[in-house]
Design an enzyme around this catalytic site. Structure first.
Site, short mmCIF file in Angstrom:
data_model
loop_
_atom_site.label_atom_id
_atom_site.label_comp_id
_atom_site.label_asym_id
_atom_site.label_seq_id
_atom_site.Cartn_x
_atom_site.Cartn_y
_atom_site.Cartn_z
N SER A 141 -92.12 -42.12 -36.76
CA SER A 141 -91.66 -41.41 -35.54
C SER A 141 -90.18 -41.07 -35.71
CB SER A 141 -91.83 -42.35 -34.34
OG SER A 141 -91.22 -41.82 -33.19
N TYR A 154 -90.41 -50.81 -30.05
CA TYR A 154 -91.10 -49.68 -30.69
C TYR A 154 -90.24 -49.16 -31.84
CZ TYR A 154 -93.59 -45.18 -31.08
OH TYR A 154 -94.29 -44.09 -31.55
#
Ligand code: NDP
Length: 249
Positions: A141, A154
């Protein structure tokens, strides 16, 4: 793009980026093995691909369970007859402050985003090595490149995926195995919905989306993945960041 004769195993294929990658890869001629926990979704996706003249097998799997992750890779190889590409895409994004967080969410992110990816990779490397080559695509990501307020754990999992991918590339190149890390920006999928009920997070996501304008569709990332796996043998596209044009962070 012609992927005829290629066998591609995809985790997190029940929705979003994984589902779009399966559909596009099958349309390009690849046979696909699909993993995810929601068996009904997997079965209907496989049926859709097979009805359209492609070849797909549904293999319900929780990648956080090591035996299930290993079985997925093994069954994908056995049922497709080879294993050319593993797309480690399964992931969860559970956001919020560290203070007062539900630590079960941290464990889930680490178990799915990191350990699940490691288990599948560990199972695939010997298979690909024996075959004389292969390609592992890890979905990280932009959150694996820069951290933000409220996304720390995350970020930690995705920074881990990005770092691991480069180290793995160096190790696996001797076995003819290529490694790619994909770093999407904001993609409209079910991922943001994982935070339903956390008003602060939901508001922050809505605000980010408003600032960006048009966000990516799952197919935008699927096309990037297929670009990477369709390059000539001597080319390893090692890292690809794809963001909506309007995304600043
Ligand atoms: P989705 O929520 O639509 O897809 C996530 C997929 O992961 C689902 O198929 C889900 O299947 C699967 N999954 C979750 N937990 C497990 C598990 N324990 N075992 C097996 N599969 C599991 O979101 P996206 O398509 O957006 O997410 C795909 C990847 O892209 C993730 O790694 C995410 O972090 C990454 N990403 C997404 C971005 C975005 O903006 N959407 C941005 C950057 C990266 P099931 O629930 O059926 O098990």
């Amino acid at each position: 793009m012609d992927l005829s004769g290629r066998a591609i195993a995809i985790t997190g294929a029940t929705s979003g980026i994984g589902e779009a990658t399966a559909v596009l890869a099958a349309a390009a001629g690849a046979s696909v093995a699909l993993a995810g926990r929601r068996a009904d979704r997997l079965e209907s996706l496989a049926a859709r691909i097979n009805d359209d003249g492609g070849r797909a097998v549904a293999l319900p799997t929780d990648v956080a369970v090591e035996d299930e992750a290993r079985a997925f890779v093994q069954h994908a190889y056995e049922q497709l007859g080879r294993l050319d590409v593993l797309v480690n895409n399964a992931g969860v994004m559970l956001l919020g402050a560290v203070t007062g967080a539900d630590t079960a969410e941290w464990r889930q992110m680490i178990e799915v985003n990191c350990l699940g990816l490691l288990y599948c990779t560990h199972a695939a490397l010997p298979v690909m090595g024996e075959q004389g080559g292969g390609h592992i695509v890890n979905v990280s990501s932009v959150a694996g490149r820069r951290a933000s307020l409220g996304t720390g754990v995350y970020n930690m999992t995705k920074f881990g995926v990005t770092a691991f991918s480069e180290s793995l590339r160096l190790e696996a190149l001797h076995a003819g195995i290529r490694v790619t890390v994909i770093e999407p920006g904001y993609v409209e999928t079910e991922l943001q919905g994982h935070n339903a009920g956390k008003d602060f997070v939901v508001d922050a996501i809505a605000q980010a989306q408003e600032q960006i304008g048009k966000v990516l569709e799952a197919e935008d990332i699927a096309r990037a993945i297929l670009y990477c796996v369709s390059q000539p043998e001597h080319v390893n596209v090692s890292e690809v960041m794809v963001v909506p044009r309007g995304q600043q962070r």
